[in-house]
Scaffold this motif. Sequence first.
Motif, PDB file in Angstrom:
ATOM      1  N   THR A  58      46.768  41.676  31.251  1.00  0.00           N
ATOM      2  CA  THR A  58      45.946  40.509  30.925  1.00  0.00           C
ATOM      3  C   THR A  58      46.750  39.388  30.278  1.00  0.00           C
ATOM      4  OG1 THR A  58      44.011  41.947  30.620  1.00  0.00           O
ATOM      5  CG2 THR A  58      43.889  39.738  29.656  1.00  0.00           C
ATOM      6  N   HIS A  61      48.155  36.045  31.796  1.00  0.00           N
ATOM      7  CA  HIS A  61      47.196  34.997  32.138  1.00  0.00           C
ATOM      8  C   HIS A  61      46.877  34.100  30.936  1.00  0.00           C
ATOM      9  CE1 HIS A  61      46.494  36.828  36.064  1.00  0.00           C
ATOM     10  NE2 HIS A  61      46.438  37.985  35.443  1.00  0.00           N
ATOM     11  N   ALA A 163      38.353  39.267  29.045  1.00  0.00           N
ATOM     12  CA  ALA A 163      39.308  39.525  30.126  1.00  0.00           C
ATOM     13  C   ALA A 163      40.011  40.868  29.906  1.00  0.00           C
ATOM     14  CB  ALA A 163      40.329  38.395  30.195  1.00  0.00           C
ATOM     15  N   TRP A 164      40.359  41.156  28.651  1.00  0.00           N
ATOM     16  CA  TRP A 164      41.026  42.432  28.339  1.00  0.00           C
ATOM     17  C   TRP A 164      40.095  43.614  28.608  1.00  0.00           C
ATOM     18  CZ3 TRP A 164      42.779  44.045  22.713  1.00  0.00           C
ATOM     19  CH2 TRP A 164      43.479  45.259  22.779  1.00  0.00           C
ATOM     20  N   ALA A 167      39.582  44.256  32.231  1.00  0.00           N
ATOM     21  CA  ALA A 167      40.729  44.939  32.827  1.00  0.00           C
ATOM     22  C   ALA A 167      40.738  46.415  32.469  1.00  0.00           C
ATOM     23  CB  ALA A 167      42.027  44.273  32.369  1.00  0.00           C
ATOM     24  N   PRO A 174      43.125  42.934  36.001  1.00  0.00           N
ATOM     25  CA  PRO A 174      42.343  41.819  35.457  1.00  0.00           C
ATOM     26  C   PRO A 174      41.604  41.066  36.555  1.00  0.00           C
ATOM     27  CG  PRO A 174      44.676  41.261  35.485  1.00  0.00           C
ATOM     28  CD  PRO A 174      44.573  42.711  35.890  1.00  0.00           C
TER      29      PRO A 174
END
Length: 446
Positions: A58, A61, A163-164, A167, A174
Motif C-alpha cells: 500500500t 501509493h 487502503a491498508w 489490501a 491494494p
Amino acid sequence: MEVQVKRSLVVPPPPRETEETPLTVFELVAPTYHVTVLFAFSPPNPTTRALLDALSATLPHFPLLTARLDRRGARRRPFFVTGRGGAGALVVEAEVSSDLADHLPLAPSPELARLHPPVNTDAPTPHVLLVQINRFACGGLVVASSAHHQAADGFSMSTFFHAWTDAVRRNGAPLLDRPVPYGPGALSPRRPPRCEFEHRGKEFLPHDGVTSRQGQGADTGAVRIDPSEVANVLLHYPSEFVAELKRRAQGKYTTFETVSAHVWKKITAVRGLDAGARTSVNVSVNGRARLGTGTVPNGFFGNLIINASSGATARELTTGTLADAAALIRAGIRAVDRRYFQSFIDFGALHVDGGRDEEEPLQQANVDEPGVLSPDVDSDSWLHLELHRLDMGLGGRLAGILPAKVPEDGVVVVMPSLRKSGGVEVFVALWEKHANELTSIAYTMD
C-alpha cells in the motif's frame, strides 16, 4: 501492561527517482508534530506477516508517508524528499502478555504510551510514518499509527487506513492502481490568482510579526504549566444524551456543532474565566467538498484544512443557551467557504509557489504550545472520517479508537462511539484541575 518489542524494521520508500516536493500553503499552517492514533481490533485477526505484506504493497501509493521532511535553511521553504531519498516507514512489532479485553474500552492512560513508538521528543524521528503492531495474548491487536501532520490531515490518513485494510482483506493486493495526487502541483489557483481575504494575521503572522490568535499567542501573561499536568479524559455521550442535547439546541444543528457547543460551555465554566474574558472555539474545516474536483483532484493526499474560529465572552457563553453557542460555531464554519479556500490557494500561489517566500518568509499565526493554559477550545470532528468502518477481515471487529497522549490544553476530538449504546466519544485534553471538574459536570444539561 507488559509490552515486549520483538523487532523493528523500515518499509523502504518506493524505488523511484528522488524528488523534492515543497510543502503546500496548507501544510505550512498545519501542526508540526506527529499525530498518534490507536486502533483496537478484537480477535480473530490476520497474521502480522499479512499486515506487513499489505502495508508494503500500500505505501508506494502514498509517497509522502515514506518521505523525509527536510527543513534545511532558515529562510528556505521546507520540502518532502520522496522516492529513494525518503526515510521509509518505521514498523515495530510487539507482543502484550494480557488479553485485549482487559484494556477495553480504550481510555486515556499512561500505559498506552508503550503501544506506540516515541514521537514529538527532543530527538526527532526522520520518519513521517511510524506504526506499531501490538498482538495481545488473546489474538487481539492494537495498531498504533503516528503520522506527521504536515504530511497528512485526518481525511488523508483515513484514506490510507482504508487502503491498508482493503489490501489486508485482499491478501496484500491494494485497490489503488497509481499513487495518490499530492503536493502544490495538485492544487489549482485561479489565473491570475487573487486574494479576497487577508491571510496574514489569520493563518500567517502579519509583517510586524504579531500573532492574531485570541488565546495564548496574544496573551503575554499566559499561564504556563508542566505539560505533564495536562490530563486526557474520554467522555461517552450515548445516543439518547446526544438526541436530548440536539432537542435543547432546537434541533437545528449537527451532532458535531451541538456536542462541541456543549463541551465548549462546560470547559469555559470549569476554567473560571473572568466574565469579560474572550474565549474561542477553533474548528478544522475540510476544504475538499467545498472546492470540488476542478480545484483539487479526487484522492488528494496531504492537508486541506483551514481553522474556523468563533468567539464570545465567558459571560455570553455560560449564560447563553446551547443553541446560541451552536449557532456561533456554525457561523464560524460557514464563513470558511469555497471563496475563502480558493483565496487561500491563490495566496499560496502568490506568496509561496511563486518563490516570494524566499524574500518574505511565512510563519504560522497559530502554534500549539504544550504547557500553556488557553481560554480557547480546539474542536476536531472525526465523525465523517469513516474510521469506525475499518475492517481487516477474518471476523474480528474494530473495538476502539483513541488518540494517544495530547499535552496541549483545550484540545477536543469528537468521534463516533463503538459501544452498543452508540452516540459519540469526546476526547478532551485539559489542565488536570479543570479536567477533574469537567468530568463532574460534563453530563449535566443547562
